[in-house]
Enzyme design. Structure first.
Site, PDB file in Angstrom:
ATOM      1  N   LYS A  89      50.496  20.164  35.098  1.00 21.16           N
ATOM      2  CA  LYS A  89      49.391  19.268  34.778  1.00 21.16           C
ATOM      3  C   LYS A  89      48.744  19.565  33.426  1.00 21.16           C
ATOM      4  CE  LYS A  89      48.776  16.817  38.679  1.00 21.16           C
ATOM      5  NZ  LYS A  89      48.670  15.351  38.712  1.00 21.16           N
ATOM      6  N   SER A 116      56.831  22.339  40.279  1.00 19.39           N
ATOM      7  CA  SER A 116      55.683  21.756  39.589  1.00 19.39           C
ATOM      8  C   SER A 116      54.470  22.666  39.474  1.00 19.39           C
ATOM      9  CB  SER A 116      55.283  20.446  40.256  1.00 19.39           C
ATOM     10  OG  SER A 116      55.034  20.656  41.625  1.00 19.39           O
TER      11      SER A 116
END
Lengths: 315, 315
Positions: A51, A301
């Site tokens: 992110k 991720s």
């Protein structure tokens, strides 16, 4: 629609602050899947997840007028920490709206990056409402977690580094929640490895993206019950458009398959991966019959997981 | 006494099978210690710990006659898995004596590497007795976990790779149990970075090496109560001699300091480190007042930890 050049531009913009995360391999997992698996370890990224790439790419493109107003995000998860750190590094004020039941470790990390935290009730509605009130009052710039081309281009830089490092891939697997990582990954992959198949992986218990992809319309994600807490959101208009164009398939995995994949990563590879981050490996293991001997990229991720319960036994 | 050349020879011998493990850094830990810390991540080594280096270095030097007899080790921990894997890769039969209360994950891994497992009672005495009986009966070659120059030379290759990669160091920290890793590390470090200080770190609750170093005689380790299960053993004659000559200091850390260091590695660096492997960071944090701005090497010795309790909440 953004393309490969936007990913390159994003990579150029973030490269002084974002880590070029390591690519890892495991002989155990290669044997298990009868293929060559290359893990792009975004759990090692700053603020603990991919992110940060999108947040930084977005914040560095704000105008001086926007910078002066400051940014706001509402998130219980990795987007909060990413925006907080990106704002701090860019010398901007950040306000993060977090549900009051957020794990202490995430609240502490977000505050540690210098953001102001405003707590809200534990619903999405409350988050949005509180954020909107603050925007109305202070004129903050809202940073959306995925439905923004700058966020998507940032997310796509993870696959860019992976492919620059390992070259040709036959498959690439990425988790899908709001679709920022999957859409960014798909642009990069189709741009650099024309023949590679791009597979999105989603928890069966939160299969709105799977159904949206199948039926050609965005379904809402209604109270999904999955441990992969980062993947409970629904697709956005922008991410959906890119995914429809570039992604070959979206598959789903059970909660048990997610936990098994996470445990493999912890026990055999000794890396801390959160449930959402292990979903892409779960999909790889599920599909491995179809790619014996192939070269497979897997995006891990993130690695932000609340360990207070685990460590409580030691105190 | 072995020297730097023996470490180079060991490295040459093992390099086809042992991993050149990554060196990792953390801006959080650099800030916390006001220094530059380079972690040599042996938790990523094959079989999950630095032990594989020494086991492989020893097994590759056995004579054909010894190879034909097969090897034996008694261990509840990382030495078992290391010998099992090294034997399998070298085409030898391995027998491992393990206490019957050994964690299932370690038994499974050892068996997975192809070793025959013989269970014994849960005491050191029983392990030794059962191993001796098997040696008498089958003439197996015993592989000692640390008091063997070949094991020590293998262990010293971790520091060799670290220093070849990061060049100059002012300090290097390694955990000390039986002293194999610390003695090997000290030979390498004093050979390559003459000015660097070599610090051994030990749990306060198992401080026999600390006292042995202070008083110049080997104290036994009697029922030590520490979560750092790999460090419960006492020094050997060979390791002690090398440590007295090369090591600058042995310091001790509390159980709380070990857990805090382990948690930092998990939460902030996203790497899975076992308690014994986090002891060296605990010592670094404890001593950091004395080395502001310095370059510090920290050997993370292993990552084998029983996660079944953690994952049981997901099943």
């Amino acid at each position: 629609m953004i393309g490969l050049q936007d990913i390159y531009d994003a990579h150029h913009r973030i490269r002084d602050y974002a880590l070029w995360t390591p690519v890892m391999t495991s002989s155990t997992i290669d044997k298990l899947t009868d293929s060559q698996v290359f893990f792009k370890c975004e759990n090692f990224q700053r603020a603990g997840a991919f992110k940060f790439r999108g947040a930084l790419n977005t914040l560095t493109q704000l105008t001086q007028e926007e910078r002066d107003r400051g940014v706001i995000a509402h998130s219980s998860g990795n987007h909060a920490q990413a925006v907080a750190l990106a704002a701090s590094l860019s010398g901007m004020k950040a306000t993060i709206v977090m549900p009051k039941n957020s794990p202490k470790v995430k609240v502490d990390a977000t505050r540690g990056y210098g953001a102001e935290i405003v707590f809200c009730e534990n619903s999405i509605e409350s988050r949005v409402q509180v954020a909107n009130q603050l925007i109305e009052k202070h004129d903050y710039v809202l940073i959306h977690p995925y439905n923004d081309e700058r966020i998507i281009a940032g997310a796509g830089t993870a696959a860019l580094e992976l492919i620059e490092e390992v070259k040709e891939l036959d498959y690439i697997f990425a988790p899908v929640g709001g679709g920022g990582l999957l859409s960014g990954t798909s642009i990069t992959t189709k741009g650099l490895c024309t023949g590679a198949k791009v597979i999105g992986v989603e928890p069966k218990n939160a299969d709105d993206a799977y159904r949206s992809f199948r039926d050609g319309r965005i379904y809402p994600s209604i109270n999904p019950n999955t441990i992969a807490d980062g993947l409970r959101t629904q697709l956005g208009e922008i991410t959906f458009r890119i995914i429809r164009k570039n992604v070959d398939s979206i598959i789903t995995v059970s909660e048990k398959e997610i936990v098994n994949a996470m445990r493999l990563l912890w026990e055999r590879m000794k890396i801390l991966v959160e449930p959402s981050g292990a979903v892409s490996l779960a999909g790889t293991i599920k599909m491995n019959d179809s790619f014996s001997g192939k070269r497979v990229g897997v995006i891990i991720s993130g690695g932000n997981i609340d360990l207070s319960e685990f460590f409580s036994k030691y105190s």
